[in-house]
Design a protein around this motif. Sequence first.
Motif, PDB file in Angstrom:
ATOM      1  N   PRO A  96       1.875 -31.300  31.303  1.00  0.00           N
ATOM      2  CA  PRO A  96       2.912 -30.451  30.707  1.00  0.00           C
ATOM      3  C   PRO A  96       3.428 -29.446  31.725  1.00  0.00           C
ATOM      4  O   PRO A  96       2.722 -29.103  32.684  1.00  0.00           O
ATOM      5  CB  PRO A  96       2.163 -29.742  29.561  1.00  0.00           C
ATOM      6  N   PRO A  97       4.678 -28.990  31.561  1.00  0.00           N
ATOM      7  CA  PRO A  97       5.207 -27.988  32.494  1.00  0.00           C
ATOM      8  C   PRO A  97       4.329 -26.738  32.520  1.00  0.00           C
ATOM      9  O   PRO A  97       3.772 -26.330  31.500  1.00  0.00           O
ATOM     10  CB  PRO A  97       6.598 -27.684  31.923  1.00  0.00           C
ATOM     11  N   MET A  98       4.236 -26.139  33.702  1.00  0.00           N
ATOM     12  CA  MET A  98       3.442 -24.922  33.858  1.00  0.00           C
ATOM     13  C   MET A  98       4.363 -23.713  33.778  1.00  0.00           C
ATOM     14  O   MET A  98       5.327 -23.592  34.530  1.00  0.00           O
ATOM     15  CB  MET A  98       2.691 -24.937  35.184  1.00  0.00           C
ATOM     16  N   ALA A  99       4.073 -22.818  32.845  1.00  0.00           N
ATOM     17  CA  ALA A  99       4.885 -21.611  32.660  1.00  0.00           C
ATOM     18  C   ALA A  99       4.495 -20.548  33.678  1.00  0.00           C
ATOM     19  O   ALA A  99       3.312 -20.356  33.978  1.00  0.00           O
ATOM     20  CB  ALA A  99       4.726 -21.078  31.240  1.00  0.00           C
ATOM     21  N   VAL A 100       5.498 -19.847  34.200  1.00  0.00           N
ATOM     22  CA  VAL A 100       5.285 -18.801  35.196  1.00  0.00           C
ATOM     23  C   VAL A 100       6.208 -17.636  34.864  1.00  0.00           C
ATOM     24  O   VAL A 100       7.387 -17.831  34.541  1.00  0.00           O
ATOM     25  CB  VAL A 100       5.586 -19.306  36.624  1.00  0.00           C
ATOM     26  N   THR A 101       5.670 -16.423  34.955  1.00  0.00           N
ATOM     27  CA  THR A 101       6.485 -15.216  34.895  1.00  0.00           C
ATOM     28  C   THR A 101       6.354 -14.521  36.247  1.00  0.00           C
ATOM     29  O   THR A 101       5.262 -14.107  36.634  1.00  0.00           O
ATOM     30  CB  THR A 101       6.043 -14.275  33.766  1.00  0.00           C
TER      31      THR A 101
END
Length: 255
Positions: free
Chosen positions: A61-66
């Motif tokens: 799954p896509p990896m979320a980044v802030t």
Amino acid sequence: MRWLFPAIVLAGCASARVEGGNNDIDANQNNDADANNNQDDAAIPPVDTPPPPPDAPPPPPPMAVTMQQTGAANVVATQIGCQQTNPATGFTRENSYYRIYPLSDFNITKPFSISKVNFSVERATAGNGVSQPAQIKLGTYSGTLNASTFALASLQQLASATIQIPQNATSVEVPIASFTPNTLTVQPSALLYVEIFIPDGAAAGNTFYLGSNGGSETHPSYIRAPLCNVASPATYATILTSPLIRTLITVSGSF
């Protein structure tokens, strides 16, 4: 005549037996050949059909980044920005606030899809008592990282959003759906910039100060204020005697 008919019959029967005999021989030969073929077929071992290859595993799954460059998120009152001084109304003039994000700082190894921009607000007072306009810009930066100042020509704008900052807002979130275009993906090698543009608010009676504090930061904050003689984006350390201004802007997305 009685003898001729049986003789013909007998001759006919003899002929029939010979032909029948030949047919029997052919039939026996065919049966023997079929039997031999069956024996040959039985001697060949069956070939197993290989099983189908296993299904490929699903992609991760896509990896979320802030992306955040400040060590603290609290807002400290600084009132940093170009203000109207003649007359001294306190209304803010045109200001642009910038941050530049190397995607490699956040271990982004694939194209990065931006989902939203967030920024904190120290003060937002609109002359109409409702809201004041602003613009958010996103793009790539081709200048020197951590430079004390840079030229506007080093910015390649890729998307922008026109927004309204509500009266007395403390933070603002701008989803990528509000931008034009409403999707934006940048390469992992990029230096991504975000600009928060605040137009001249003197005529409308608007005051705006971007949220900031004096904590740590990994890369510098920048400001541009053409009506206060800051024509190109510059670090706060370049234009102020007190350089501890860390603007609170984040960009979120996934890869």
